[in-house]
Write a protein that holds these residues in place. Structure first.
Motif, PDB file in Angstrom:
ATOM      1  N   ALA A 258       0.813  -1.219   0.000  1.00  0.00           N
ATOM      2  CA  ALA A 258       0.000   0.000   0.000  1.00  0.00           C
ATOM      3  C   ALA A 258       0.846   1.269   0.000  1.00  0.00           C
ATOM      4  CB  ALA A 258      -0.941  -0.010   1.209  1.00  0.00           C
ATOM      5  N   ASP A 259       1.970   1.260   0.717  1.00  0.00           N
ATOM      6  CA  ASP A 259       2.807   2.457   0.785  1.00  0.00           C
ATOM      7  C   ASP A 259       3.384   2.839  -0.572  1.00  0.00           C
ATOM      8  OD1 ASP A 259       2.485   2.766   3.537  1.00  0.00           O
ATOM      9  OD2 ASP A 259       4.183   1.481   4.011  1.00  0.00           O
ATOM     10  N   LEU A 260       3.552   1.851  -1.448  1.00  0.00           N
ATOM     11  CA  LEU A 260       4.178   2.113  -2.736  1.00  0.00           C
ATOM     12  C   LEU A 260       3.203   2.673  -3.769  1.00  0.00           C
ATOM     13  CD1 LEU A 260       6.603   2.018  -4.602  1.00  0.00           C
ATOM     14  CD2 LEU A 260       6.227  -0.443  -4.903  1.00  0.00           C
ATOM     15  N   VAL A 261       1.927   2.353  -3.650  1.00  0.00           N
ATOM     16  CA  VAL A 261       0.956   2.741  -4.672  1.00  0.00           C
ATOM     17  C   VAL A 261       0.957   4.252  -4.951  1.00  0.00           C
ATOM     18  CG1 VAL A 261      -1.493   2.849  -5.269  1.00  0.00           C
ATOM     19  CG2 VAL A 261      -0.514   0.721  -4.399  1.00  0.00           C
ATOM     20  N   PRO A 262       0.796   5.114  -3.947  1.00  0.00           N
ATOM     21  CA  PRO A 262       0.764   6.553  -4.262  1.00  0.00           C
ATOM     22  C   PRO A 262       2.082   7.073  -4.820  1.00  0.00           C
ATOM     23  CG  PRO A 262       0.775   6.195  -1.886  1.00  0.00           C
ATOM     24  CD  PRO A 262       0.560   4.862  -2.508  1.00  0.00           C
ATOM     25  N   ILE A 263       3.198   6.508  -4.384  1.00  0.00           N
ATOM     26  CA  ILE A 263       4.504   6.925  -4.897  1.00  0.00           C
ATOM     27  C   ILE A 263       4.625   6.540  -6.361  1.00  0.00           C
ATOM     28  CG2 ILE A 263       7.002   6.580  -4.692  1.00  0.00           C
ATOM     29  CD1 ILE A 263       6.488   5.932  -1.697  1.00  0.00           C
ATOM     30  N   PHE A 264       4.270   5.291  -6.660  1.00  0.00           N
ATOM     31  CA  PHE A 264       4.386   4.801  -8.027  1.00  0.00           C
ATOM     32  C   PHE A 264       3.432   5.544  -8.955  1.00  0.00           C
ATOM     33  CE2 PHE A 264       4.545   1.994 -11.600  1.00  0.00           C
ATOM     34  CZ  PHE A 264       5.816   1.449 -11.544  1.00  0.00           C
ATOM     35  N   GLU A 265       2.203   5.759  -8.502  1.00  0.00           N
ATOM     36  CA  GLU A 265       1.230   6.454  -9.350  1.00  0.00           C
ATOM     37  C   GLU A 265       1.619   7.911  -9.583  1.00  0.00           C
ATOM     38  OE1 GLU A 265      -2.650   5.755  -7.678  1.00  0.00           O
ATOM     39  OE2 GLU A 265      -2.830   3.845  -8.765  1.00  0.00           O
ATOM     40  N   ALA A 266       2.220   8.542  -8.597  1.00  0.00           N
ATOM     41  CA  ALA A 266       2.652   9.933  -8.766  1.00  0.00           C
ATOM     42  C   ALA A 266       3.759  10.033  -9.819  1.00  0.00           C
ATOM     43  CB  ALA A 266       3.130  10.510  -7.439  1.00  0.00           C
ATOM     44  N   ARG A 267       4.650   9.043  -9.849  1.00  0.00           N
ATOM     45  CA  ARG A 267       5.774   9.076 -10.783  1.00  0.00           C
ATOM     46  C   ARG A 267       5.397   8.575 -12.175  1.00  0.00           C
ATOM     47  NH1 ARG A 267      11.116   7.180  -7.250  1.00  0.00           N
ATOM     48  NH2 ARG A 267      10.652   8.457  -5.423  1.00  0.00           N
ATOM     49  N   HIS A 268       4.429   7.660 -12.234  1.00  0.00           N
ATOM     50  CA  HIS A 268       4.160   6.973 -13.494  1.00  0.00           C
ATOM     51  C   HIS A 268       2.687   7.023 -13.908  1.00  0.00           C
ATOM     52  CE1 HIS A 268       8.251   5.580 -13.306  1.00  0.00           C
ATOM     53  NE2 HIS A 268       8.043   4.977 -12.155  1.00  0.00           N
ATOM     54  N   GLY A 269       1.976   8.015 -13.435  1.00  0.00           N
ATOM     55  CA  GLY A 269       0.547   8.104 -13.730  1.00  0.00           C
ATOM     56  C   GLY A 269       0.225   8.211 -15.210  1.00  0.00           C
ATOM     57  N   ALA A 270       1.118   8.809 -15.995  1.00  0.00           N
ATOM     58  CA  ALA A 270       0.830   9.024 -17.418  1.00  0.00           C
ATOM     59  C   ALA A 270       0.623   7.704 -18.148  1.00  0.00           C
ATOM     60  CB  ALA A 270       1.956   9.821 -18.065  1.00  0.00           C
ATOM     61  N   TRP A 271       1.515   6.744 -17.937  1.00  0.00           N
ATOM     62  CA  TRP A 271       1.334   5.476 -18.651  1.00  0.00           C
ATOM     63  C   TRP A 271       0.412   4.516 -17.909  1.00  0.00           C
ATOM     64  CZ3 TRP A 271       3.055   1.107 -16.191  1.00  0.00           C
ATOM     65  CH2 TRP A 271       4.113   1.228 -15.278  1.00  0.00           C
ATOM     66  N   LEU A 272       0.284   4.647 -16.605  1.00  0.00           N
ATOM     67  CA  LEU A 272      -0.689   3.820 -15.884  1.00  0.00           C
ATOM     68  C   LEU A 272      -2.109   4.133 -16.346  1.00  0.00           C
ATOM     69  CD1 LEU A 272       0.757   3.911 -12.257  1.00  0.00           C
ATOM     70  CD2 LEU A 272       0.562   1.888 -13.718  1.00  0.00           C
ATOM     71  N   ALA A 273      -2.320   5.355 -16.846  1.00  0.00           N
ATOM     72  CA  ALA A 273      -3.650   5.749 -17.322  1.00  0.00           C
ATOM     73  C   ALA A 273      -4.098   4.942 -18.539  1.00  0.00           C
ATOM     74  CB  ALA A 273      -3.661   7.241 -17.661  1.00  0.00           C
ATOM     75  N   HIS A 274      -3.179   4.240 -19.179  1.00  0.00           N
ATOM     76  CA  HIS A 274      -3.543   3.398 -20.321  1.00  0.00           C
ATOM     77  C   HIS A 274      -4.299   2.135 -19.884  1.00  0.00           C
ATOM     78  CE1 HIS A 274      -1.349   5.866 -23.066  1.00  0.00           C
ATOM     79  NE2 HIS A 274      -0.157   5.548 -22.610  1.00  0.00           N
ATOM     80  N   PHE A 275      -4.255   1.815 -18.603  1.00  0.00           N
ATOM     81  CA  PHE A 275      -4.886   0.587 -18.115  1.00  0.00           C
ATOM     82  C   PHE A 275      -6.333   0.839 -17.696  1.00  0.00           C
ATOM     83  CE2 PHE A 275      -0.406  -0.281 -17.743  1.00  0.00           C
ATOM     84  CZ  PHE A 275      -0.318  -1.623 -18.103  1.00  0.00           C
ATOM     85  N   LYS A 276      -7.217  -0.009 -18.188  1.00  0.00           N
ATOM     86  CA  LYS A 276      -8.624   0.085 -17.789  1.00  0.00           C
ATOM     87  C   LYS A 276      -8.786  -0.297 -16.325  1.00  0.00           C
ATOM     88  CE  LYS A 276     -13.234  -1.760 -18.836  1.00  0.00           C
ATOM     89  NZ  LYS A 276     -14.006  -2.686 -19.718  1.00  0.00           N
ATOM     90  N   VAL A 277      -7.988  -1.257 -15.874  1.00  0.00           N
ATOM     91  CA  VAL A 277      -8.082  -1.768 -14.507  1.00  0.00           C
ATOM     92  C   VAL A 277      -6.688  -1.852 -13.898  1.00  0.00           C
ATOM     93  CG1 VAL A 277      -8.600  -3.817 -13.105  1.00  0.00           C
ATOM     94  CG2 VAL A 277     -10.199  -3.072 -14.878  1.00  0.00           C
ATOM     95  N   LEU A 278      -6.553  -1.348 -12.678  1.00  0.00           N
ATOM     96  CA  LEU A 278      -5.344  -1.515 -11.879  1.00  0.00           C
ATOM     97  C   LEU A 278      -5.733  -2.352 -10.664  1.00  0.00           C
ATOM     98  CD1 LEU A 278      -4.088   2.201 -11.953  1.00  0.00           C
ATOM     99  CD2 LEU A 278      -3.230   0.301 -13.349  1.00  0.00           C
ATOM    100  N   ALA A 279      -5.394  -3.611 -10.689  1.00  0.00           N
ATOM    101  CA  ALA A 279      -5.757  -4.521  -9.592  1.00  0.00           C
ATOM    102  C   ALA A 279      -4.534  -4.724  -8.705  1.00  0.00           C
ATOM    103  CB  ALA A 279      -6.255  -5.849 -10.150  1.00  0.00           C
ATOM    104  N   TYR A 280      -4.519  -4.013  -7.582  1.00  0.00           N
ATOM    105  CA  TYR A 280      -3.403  -4.058  -6.649  1.00  0.00           C
ATOM    106  C   TYR A 280      -3.722  -5.016  -5.503  1.00  0.00           C
ATOM    107  CZ  TYR A 280      -2.007   0.459  -8.777  1.00  0.00           C
ATOM    108  OH  TYR A 280      -1.641   1.475  -9.621  1.00  0.00           O
ATOM    109  N   SER A 281      -2.788  -5.871  -5.169  1.00  0.00           N
ATOM    110  CA  SER A 281      -3.021  -6.847  -4.102  1.00  0.00           C
ATOM    111  C   SER A 281      -3.342  -6.184  -2.770  1.00  0.00           C
ATOM    112  CB  SER A 281      -1.798  -7.762  -3.944  1.00  0.00           C
ATOM    113  OG  SER A 281      -0.637  -6.993  -3.641  1.00  0.00           O
ATOM    114  N   CYS A 282      -2.689  -5.044  -2.490  1.00  0.00           N
ATOM    115  CA  CYS A 282      -2.933  -4.381  -1.212  1.00  0.00           C
ATOM    116  C   CYS A 282      -4.354  -3.852  -1.113  1.00  0.00           C
ATOM    117  CB  CYS A 282      -1.931  -3.249  -1.005  1.00  0.00           C
ATOM    118  SG  CYS A 282      -2.000  -1.963  -2.273  1.00  0.00           S
ATOM    119  N   GLU A 283      -4.984  -3.616  -2.265  1.00  0.00           N
ATOM    120  CA  GLU A 283      -6.360  -3.108  -2.288  1.00  0.00           C
ATOM    121  C   GLU A 283      -7.377  -4.251  -2.327  1.00  0.00           C
ATOM    122  OE1 GLU A 283      -9.930  -2.596  -4.527  1.00  0.00           O
ATOM    123  OE2 GLU A 283      -8.113  -2.863  -5.729  1.00  0.00           O
TER     124      GLU A 283
END
Length: 198
Positions: A113-138
């Motif tokens: 969970a601690d990594l999700v906001p850090i990773f999304e802040a740095r890489h949000g541009a290409w993560l936006a290409h995904f319809k679904v982000l299924a994170y185990s912590c969530e």
């Protein structure tokens, strides 16, 4: 032709820990590297599934029969999170191409969970290409549990058999196949292009 393409994150699109990251963590921990990494990985699944960083590092310390004070835990968390934020530009480019071509993309990642906001802040541009982000912590479910694959397929609106799953971990690939997905162990972007004839 798969209706959806589901990617693992670490070891596929994002890089695994680099040697300098590993050395930094070992220096902070101040314990023998062999037992440290055995404990780090052996106790990781609950952390991936939503356990707090404090409880995770306490468990690691307990396994090693040492104590990490609060300052050391903060430094370990920071170094650990930093070690998982690098990515492979070639794979990011491929993800963009697939999205531009109208492919439906899902991400299925064991991630704390601690990594999700850090990773999304740095890489949000290409993560936006995904319809679904299924994170185990969530989701509370980490690969290779069968439910992890069923969750991402359900959120994509398809059946598992309609998905192509790409992961660098053979155990996760075998579990995906058991769940009904077509799944392959990741080698490189060229392999993915060949699988999809991109």
């Amino acid at each position: 032709m798969p209706r959806a393409i589901v990617f693992d994150l670490f070891g596929v699109i994002a890089s695994t820990q680099k040697p300098e990251d590993v050395a930094r963590i070992e220096l902070i921990a101040g314990v023998d590297a062999g037992p440290f990494w055995e404990a780090y990985w052996a106790l990781r699944k609950p952390y991936d599934a939503g356990q707090s960083a404090t409880d995770y590092w306490a468990a690691v310390a307990g396994r090693l029969d040492v104590r990490f004070d609060d300052a050391t835990v903060r430094r370990l968390v920071e170094a650990d999170m930093d070690s998982w934020t690098n990515m492979d530009p070639a794979m990011v480019e491929l993800v963009g191409e697939l999205a531009a071509g109208g492919r439906t993309l899902g991400l299925l990642s064991n991630i704390v969970a601690d990594l999700v906001p850090i990773f999304e802040a740095r890489h949000g541009a290409w993560l936006a290409h995904f319809k679904v982000l299924a994170y185990s912590c969530e989701t509370g479910v980490a690969k290779p549990d069968r439910e992890a694959y069923e969750i991402v397929a359900g959120r994509l609106g398809v059946e598992p058999q309609d998905c192509l799953f790409i992961d660098d971990n053979e155990a996760n690939v075998l579990a995906a196949r058991e769940a009904g997905m077509r799944a392959e162990v990741f080698r490189d972007p060229g392999q993915v292009r060949a699988l999809l004839a991109v």
